[in-house]
Design an enzyme around this catalytic site. Structure first.
Site, PDB file in Angstrom:
ATOM      1  N   HIS A 237      35.993  41.085  32.358  1.00 25.83           N
ATOM      2  CA  HIS A 237      35.687  39.978  31.717  1.00 25.83           C
ATOM      3  C   HIS A 237      35.700  38.863  32.138  1.00 25.83           C
ATOM      4  CE1 HIS A 237      40.266  38.553  30.596  1.00 25.83           C
ATOM      5  NE2 HIS A 237      39.873  38.189  32.155  1.00 25.83           N
TER       6      HIS A 237
ATOM      7  N   ASP B  30      43.101  41.219  46.921  1.00 26.25           N
ATOM      8  CA  ASP B  30      43.139  39.802  45.689  1.00 26.25           C
ATOM      9  C   ASP B  30      42.124  39.775  46.639  1.00 26.25           C
ATOM     10  OD1 ASP B  30      42.498  37.892  44.925  1.00 26.25           O
ATOM     11  OD2 ASP B  30      44.063  39.248  43.274  1.00 26.25           O
TER      12      ASP B  30
ATOM     13  N   PHE C 272      35.988  41.509  46.302  1.00 28.66           N
ATOM     14  CA  PHE C 272      35.536  43.267  45.358  1.00 28.66           C
ATOM     15  C   PHE C 272      33.643  43.281  45.476  1.00 28.66           C
ATOM     16  CE2 PHE C 272      37.536  41.036  41.810  1.00 28.66           C
ATOM     17  CZ  PHE C 272      36.703  40.007  41.315  1.00 28.66           C
TER      18      PHE C 272
ATOM     19  N   GLY D 216      39.965  40.205  50.698  1.00 27.29           N
ATOM     20  CA  GLY D 216      39.174  41.014  50.593  1.00 27.29           C
ATOM     21  C   GLY D 216      37.873  40.741  49.201  1.00 27.29           C
TER      22      GLY D 216
HETATM   23  C1  LIG Z   1      42.115  36.574  36.135  1.00 29.80           C
HETATM   24  S1  LIG Z   1      42.739  37.118  37.170  1.00 29.80           S
HETATM   25  C2  LIG Z   1      43.470  38.815  37.211  1.00 29.80           C
HETATM   26  C3  LIG Z   1      45.292  39.251  37.833  1.00 29.80           C
HETATM   27  C4  LIG Z   1      45.409  39.867  37.453  1.00 29.80           C
HETATM   28  N1  LIG Z   1      44.821  41.822  37.997  1.00 29.80           N
HETATM   29  C5  LIG Z   1      46.504  40.421  36.460  1.00 29.80           C
HETATM   30  O1  LIG Z   1      45.928  41.388  35.408  1.00 29.80           O
HETATM   31  O2  LIG Z   1      46.976  39.597  35.794  1.00 29.80           O
HETATM   32  C6  LIG Z   1      41.639  37.484  38.412  1.00 29.80           C
HETATM   33  C7  LIG Z   1      41.896  38.317  39.506  1.00 29.80           C
HETATM   34  O3  LIG Z   1      40.689  38.331  40.181  1.00 29.80           O
HETATM   35  C8  LIG Z   1      40.553  37.548  41.946  1.00 29.80           C
HETATM   36  N2  LIG Z   1      39.507  37.649  42.022  1.00 29.80           N
HETATM   37  C9  LIG Z   1      38.500  37.095  41.665  1.00 29.80           C
HETATM   38  N3  LIG Z   1      37.138  37.178  42.779  1.00 29.80           N
HETATM   39  C10 LIG Z   1      37.108  37.644  44.014  1.00 29.80           C
HETATM   40  C11 LIG Z   1      37.115  38.733  44.791  1.00 29.80           C
HETATM   41  N4  LIG Z   1      35.637  38.213  44.630  1.00 29.80           N
HETATM   42  N5  LIG Z   1      37.767  39.899  45.145  1.00 29.80           N
HETATM   43  C12 LIG Z   1      38.380  39.873  45.001  1.00 29.80           C
HETATM   44  N6  LIG Z   1      39.269  39.948  44.481  1.00 29.80           N
HETATM   45  C13 LIG Z   1      38.905  38.124  43.310  1.00 29.80           C
HETATM   46  C14 LIG Z   1      41.607  36.467  41.450  1.00 29.80           C
HETATM   47  O4  LIG Z   1      42.069  36.288  42.907  1.00 29.80           O
HETATM   48  C15 LIG Z   1      42.266  36.818  40.409  1.00 29.80           C
HETATM   49  O5  LIG Z   1      43.682  37.197  41.475  1.00 29.80           O
END
Ligand SMILES: C[S@@+](CC[C@H](N)C(=O)[O-])C[C@H]1O[C@@H](n2cnc3c(N)ncnc32)[C@H](O)[C@@H]1O
Length: 355
Positions: free
Chosen positions: A263, A221, A245, A243
């Site tokens: 989403h 994350d 994604f 990092g």
């Molecule tokens: C809607 S949450 C989902 C969290 C978890 N996967 C769940 O199902 O509860 C979106 C996640 O994407 C992470 N995120 C957003 N942009 C990101 C990026 N550029 N690289 C890595 N993670 C990212 C956020 O920090 C957050 O933890």
């Protein structure tokens, strides 16, 4: 004929004999829907001042609660009374308040499911302002969050540790039983490595490890999220990586999970995340996408899923998708057509293979 509704303060515009009883029902329903924004804030404010946790199971006086919570006694009484009229708390004429099944869901300290963090997230300032600019989305096709908050959702969260923590708690608690339901349908062979991409609090990774004693997991994350987890893993099979994604995804996994990730993003960004996963994966490795899968006809969709579709638009420029949408995205990024492992209104689990 005067139509009586509990909200009415004067004659309604369509007053007259032609107004049928069924129209009165429609008017009442529309009035309640239009005032939904007030109910959102009533629930959020009650949670913010700590009301649900402060009410004793045997009942409490609102006056004594106002002292404990350090809030205005008259306003607390009016707030509780209004909430009770929507079935949240039981409030009596003497100023006593008791929990009921609905209000118990708003406690933080509960053995059962809690919607406390969900209530606070939906009412918090950045989210509230964004929904207030829904018409900006309609006018431009773009998200509202950056327009009203001056930066995108995740940058805003990175700069606001309290709201970020609240968001992560909402993600981890807002849909009770979600992680267990995901882990239940995943097949993880002994020794396999699961990479939870955008894994947030790591709750899903931990649940998967509990069910698969010989597996390993990596929570990947943003740096701000991973640093908040420092010291938290407590299991040498669980590790963390920081990092983006959009730059790269850790290599060496057998199963890559994107739970409530795609989403958040419009198609081109969602495809770029999938492509980065594909680059990190060997042929045959699996990708597991957890998201709402919309039905083609709105009549077959859960209304809350369609509200979430707009929430994704408002906050991120993202969207909920149909199975065809997912198939197109996965194919474009180098994956097989997905197989549905589990289908539910709030989240389905679909799996595809790197080809
Ligand atoms: C809607 S949450 C989902 C969290 C978890 N996967 C769940 O199902 O509860 C979106 C996640 O994407 C992470 N995120 C957003 N942009 C990101 C990026 N550029 N690289 C890595 N993670 C990212 C956020 O920090 C957050 O933890």
């Amino acid at each position: 004929m005067t139509i009586q509704t509990s909200f009415q303060t004067g004659p309604v515009a369509h007053e007259g004999p032609e107004v049928r009883a069924s129209a009165a029902g429609d008017i009442r329903r529309m009035q309640e829907l239009i005032r939904g924004m007030a109910v959102t804030q009533m629930i959020a404010a009650a949670c913010e001042v700590g009301l649900p946790d402060a009410v004793d199971d045997d009942g409490t006086s609102l006056t004594s609660l106002s002292g404990r919570l350090k809030v205005h006694a008259g306003v607390l009484t009016r707030l509780a009374r209004a909430l009770s009229s929507f079935g949240i708390f039981d409030v009596d004429a003497d100023g006593g308040i008791r929990h009921n099944e609905a209000s118990r869901l708003l406690r933080t300290t509960t053995a059962g499911p809690s919607l406390h963090w969900a209530a606070r997230f939906w009412g918090m300032p950045g989210i509230w302002r964004s929904w207030g600019a829904l018409s900006h989305c309609a006018g431009t096709g773009e998200e509202a969050f950056s327009h009203v908050n001056g930066q995108d959702f995740f940058s805003y969260m990175n700069g606001s540790p309290e709201e970020e923590a609240l968001y992560q708690r909402y993600m981890a608690s807002g849909y009770p039983g979600r992680y267990a339901a995901i882990a239940d349908v995943l097949t993880v062979a002994p020794g396999e490595r699961v990479i939870d991409v955008g894994g947030g609090t790591g709750s899903l990774a931990r649940t998967i490890l509990e069910r698969n004693p010989d597996a390993h997991a990596v929570v990947y994350d943003q740096a701000s999220v991973i640093s908040a987890l420092t010291g938290a893993p407590g299991d040498d099979r669980l590790s963390t990586r920081a990092g983006s994604f959009f730059d790269a995804v850790p290599t060496g996994g057998d199963i890559y999970i994107l739970s409530w990730i795609l989403h958040d993003w419009p198609d081109e960004k969602a495809e770029s995340i999938l492509r980065n996963c594909r680059k990190a994966m060997g042929a045959g490795a699996r990708i597991v996408v957890v998201d709402r899968v919309l039905q083609e006809s709105p009549k077959d969709c859960d209304p809350l899923d369609l509200v979430l579709d707009l929430q994704m638009l408002v906050l991120h420029g993202g969207r909920e998708r149909t199975l065809d949408d997912f198939t197109r995205l996965l194919n474009a990024a180098g994956f097989s057509a997905p197989r549905i492992l589990s289908a539910r209104p709030e989240f389905s689990v679909i799996q595809a293979r790197a080809v």
